[in-house]
Design an enzyme around this catalytic site. Structure first.
Site, PDB file in Angstrom:
ATOM      1  N   LYS A  79       9.645  -4.975  -1.690  1.00  9.57           N
ATOM      2  CA  LYS A  79       8.294  -4.657  -1.204  1.00  9.57           C
ATOM      3  C   LYS A  79       7.481  -4.025  -2.339  1.00  9.57           C
ATOM      4  CE  LYS A  79       5.932  -2.295   2.639  1.00  9.57           C
ATOM      5  NZ  LYS A  79       6.109  -1.445   3.833  1.00  9.57           N
ATOM      6  N   SER A 154       4.076  -3.019   8.157  1.00  6.80           N
ATOM      7  CA  SER A 154       3.486  -3.392   6.897  1.00  6.80           C
ATOM      8  C   SER A 154       4.404  -4.214   5.989  1.00  6.80           C
ATOM      9  CB  SER A 154       3.037  -2.137   6.146  1.00  6.80           C
ATOM     10  OG  SER A 154       4.145  -1.347   5.762  1.00  6.80           O
ATOM     11  N   SER A 178       7.287  -0.097  10.173  1.00  3.68           N
ATOM     12  CA  SER A 178       6.935  -1.123   9.180  1.00  3.68           C
ATOM     13  C   SER A 178       8.067  -2.014   8.697  1.00  3.68           C
ATOM     14  CB  SER A 178       6.269  -0.473   7.972  1.00  3.68           C
ATOM     15  OG  SER A 178       4.918  -0.198   8.252  1.00  3.68           O
TER      16      SER A 178
END
Lengths: 485, 95
Positions: A79, A154, A178
Site C-alpha cells: 500500500k 482505503s 481499511s
C-alpha cells in the site's frame, strides 16, 4: 489452473523443487498486470525493473541450494502509505507525488529480509481517508468483480490487486476498517491485527491511536504466513507491544468444536442488507456443523462508534498531517511570497477535499473551547465501546458478524455525501476503537458480489481468529472463486 | 452548536489552509452535518468514565539517550524542494 490459484505454501514447494523460478513468478505477475491493470487501476507505481533485478538475485540464491523461507521469491504489492526506500510513495496524494523515501518501513524491511519481491505500490484513498478509493488523487480503483463498482477502501488497491491476481499478496493498513472492508468487497482475506502487534514505523500516520498494518491474501493460511513475517516488537515504534509472537501456522488446526461464538444483534440489525445478513447466518451454520455454538449478544454502544471514530481519527489526522508543510519534502507551491504563505499554498494545492474536510473537522474538534465537548467526550465514549467488547469476551471466544453492511456499491453513488460514506464502516469501526484483531473472510455472494464475514478476537489472540477463519474456509469454496476479467 | 462561515474561516487559518468561497460554503454545510451527527454522543452519560487515548497500557515509553547514526545530509536533501549549502531553503520568514 493459473499460478495465482495456488496457496503461497504450494508455490513455495514449487520453487524449492525447482519446478518454478522467481523470474517465472515475476513474469506471471507482470503479464497479469499488463492484461488487467488498465481496467483495475490497483497500482500507483510499478517497479518492473527492480522486481526483475531482485528475481535474478533470488534465483541465483535458489540455485545455490538450501532451504528457503516460506515467502521467498513471492511478488508482493505494498500500500502506498508504507515507505519503501528508493520507490516512490505518494499516499495517493498530489502532495507526495514526487516523494521517494530514503528508508524502509519496518514491515518492508521484514519482507525484504524474507526475500519477497516488491512489484509496486498500491492505490488507496488519499492518506487512507475513505472507504471507496474514489479519494485517490490519481485515479479510482475498480472492483475486479464488477468494474462499475468500488473496491472499498482505503486499501482498495491492495484488495483489488490480490483479487485480480496481479499480486500474490499485499500489505494494507486499517484505521477504521481499511483492510477488512475492501477485503469484503473484493472477496479476499483481510486481517487487521491487534493494535501494537505490527510495527507502524514507516507507515505514514493517519490516526495514531488506531492505525495498524496487515495482510490481504487469497486464503487464511497465506494470511497466517504473512502475519508471522511482519508481527513483533519494534523499538522504532514506541507503541509497538512487547509480546511474544506465537506460531500462527500451528494454530490452523481446523478444529472449532466447543468454540463459543457471540453474534451481536446490532451487527445484523437496521441498515444491514438482507442478503448480507442471510449469507453470514448461513456461514454460522457451517461453523455450527463443526461443533461451534453461537448466541446472540449485545454490544450496546455500537451506534456511537462512528461519531466517536470520526472525532478521534480526524483530530489525530489534523495533528499528524501538520507535517506536510512544503518545507522538507513533497510538492511546494510556487506561489508563496513568505513562509506562512508557503504552508497555506502548498497544503491547499496538495490536499484533496476529503483530506481537507477531516483536517478541518479535527482542527475544530481540538480547538480552544471545543476540546472537552468533542475530543474528550469521544475518548470517554471509546472507553464504553471497548468495555462492550471486554464484557462479551468474558464469555465468548470470538465475535462474528458481517464485515460491511452491504456489498460493493457503484462508483459515484455516495461521493457527495460524506456521512453516508462514513456509515459503510459501522461494523469495522467499533473493533478498531477496541483495538482487537479481526479478519474478513469471503463467506458467499449476493447478486454476484462477494460478502465478507468478520471474525473478531480478543487482544493478541490472532491465533483463534485465524483458526476459526481457516476452519470455516476448509469447509467452503467461496475463497476459490475468482472474478472473470 | 452550529458552525458558521466565520468559524470555518478561523479553523482554516489554524489548519493552514486557504479555502475558495465555494469550498468554504461546502465545508460549512458538511461540517455542520457531521457535527450534528456527533451530537449523538451527548446521549451518553460519561460521568466518571476515564478517557481511552489508546488501548495499550503504555505511557511515557523511555529509552536510553544514546548517540545514534542519523540519515546523511545528501539523503535528507533528496526530497527537499529547494536547498542551498546543504540546508533546506525557504522564503523569508521575516519581512
Amino acid at each position: 489452473m493459473s499460478l495465482f490459484d495456488y496457496k503461497l505454501s504450494e508455490i513455495h514447494n514449487k520453487l524449492q523443487n525447482k519446478e518454478l523460478s522467481v523470474t517465472d513468478l515475476v513474469d506471471q505477475a507482470f503479464t497479469r498486470i499488463s492484461e488487467r491493470e488498465d481496467r483495475v487501476k490497483a497500482f500507483i507505481t510499478l517497479d518492473e525493473e527492480g522486481a526483475r533485478a531482485s528475481a535474478k538475485t533470488l534465483d541465483d540464491k535458489l540455485a545455490a541450494g538450501g532451504t528457503r523461507g516460506l515467502l521467498f521469491g513471492l511478488p508482493v504489492g505494498i500500500k502506498d502509505n508504507i515507505v519503501t526506500e528508493g520507490l516512490r510513495t505518494t499516499c495517493a496524494s498530489q502532495f507526495l507525488s514526487n516523494f521517494t523515501p530514503v528508508y524502509d518501513a519496518t514491515v518492508v524491511g521484514k519482507l525484504r529480509a524474507a526475500d519477497t519481491v516488491t512489484i509496486g505500490k498500491l492505490n488507496m484513498d488519499e492518506f487512507a481517508m475513505g472507504g471507496s478509493n474514489e479519494n485517490s488523487s490519481f485515479y479510482p480503483v475498480r472492483n475486479p468483480w464488477d468494474l462499475d463498482r468500488v473496491p472499498g477502501g482505503s486499501s482498495g488497491g491492495s484488495a483489488a490487486a490480490v483479487a485480480a491476481g496481479e499480486a500474490y499478496f499485499a500489505l494494507g493498513s486499517d484505521t477504521g476498517g481499511s483492510i477488512r472492508q475492501p477485503a469484503s468487497y473484493c472477496g479476499v482475506v483481510g486481517l487487521k491485527p491487534t493494535y501494537g502487534l505490527v510495527s507502524r514505523f514507516g507507515l505514514v500516520a493517519f490516526a495514531s491511536s488506531l492505525d495498524q498494518i496487515g495482510p490481504l491474501t487469497k486464503n487464511v493460511e497465506d494470511s497466517a504466513y504473512v502475519l508471522q513475517a511482519i508481527a513483533g516488537y519494534d523499538p522504532m515504534d514506541s507503541t509497538s507491544a512487547k509480546v511474544d509472537v506465537p506460531d500462527y501456522l500451528s494454530a490452523l488446526s481446523g478444529d472449532v468444536s466447543g468454540l463459543r461464538i457471540a453474534v451481536p444483534k446490532e451487527y445484523l440489525g437496521e441498515g444491514v442488507d438482507a442478503q448480507v445478513k442471510e449469507t453470514v447466518l448461513n456461514a454460522l451454520k457451517v461453523l455450527e456443523a463443526q461443533g461451534a455454538t453461537w448466541d446472540e449478544v449485545s454490544l450496546p454502544h455500537t451506534e456511537y462508534a462512528v461519531a466517536t471514530y470520526y472525532l478521534l481519527a480526524s483530530s489525530e489526522a489534523s495533528s499528524n498531517l501538520a507535517r506536510f508543510d512544503g518545507v522538507r519534502y513533497g510538492v511546494r507551491s510556487d506561489n508563496a511570497g513568505s513562509l506562512i504563505d508557503l504552508y497555506h499554498e502548498s497544503r491547499s494545492q496538495g490536499f484533496g477535499d476529503e483530506v481537507k474536510r477531516r483536517i478541518m473537522l479535527g482542527t475544530y474538534a481540538l480547538s480552544s473551547g471545543y476540546y472537552d465537548a468533542y475530543y474528550l467526550k469521544a475518548q470517554k465514549a471509546r472507553t464504553l465501546i471497548k468495555q462492550d467488547f471486554d464484557k462479551v469476551f468474558e464469555q465468548y471466544d470470538v465475535i462474528i458478524g458481517p464485515t460491511a453492511p452491504t456489498t460493493a456499491f457503484k462508483l459515484g453513488a455516495q461521493v457527495d455525501d460524506p456521512l453516508t460514506m462514513y456509515l459503510n464502516d459501522i461494523l469495522t469501526i467499533p473493533v478498531s476503537l477496541a483495538g482487537v484483531p479481526a479478519v474478513s473472510v469471503p463467506c458467499g455472494f449476493a447478486d454476484g458480489l462477494p460478502v465478507g464475514m468478520q471474525i473478531i478476537g480478543k487482544a493478541f489472540d490472532e491465533s483463534t481468529v485465524l483458526r476459526v477463519a481457516h476452519a470455516y474456509e476448509q469447509n467452503t469454496e467461496h475463497h476459490k472463486r475468482r472474478p472473470e476479467l | 452548536m452550529s458552525i458558521t462561515d466565520k468559524d470555518v474561516q478561523h479553523v482554516a487559518k489554524l489548519a493552514r489552509l486557504n479555502l475558495t468561497p465555494e469550498e468554504e460554503q461546502m465545508f460549512t454545510g458538511q461540517l455542520n452535518a457531521i457535527l450534528q451527527y456527533a451530537e449523538k454522543l451527548n446521549e451518553l452519560d460519561t460521568e466518571g468514565v476515564e478517557p481511552t487515548t489508546h488501548v495499550l497500557h503504555l505511557s511515557n515509553v523511555m529509552r536510553e539517550d544514546e548517540v545514534r547514526a542519523s540519515l546523511p545530509i545528501e539523503k535528507v536533501l533528496l526530497n527537499a524542494p529547494d536547498e542551498e549549502d546543504d540546508q533546506i531553503k525557504v522564503p523569508a520568514v521575516l519581512e
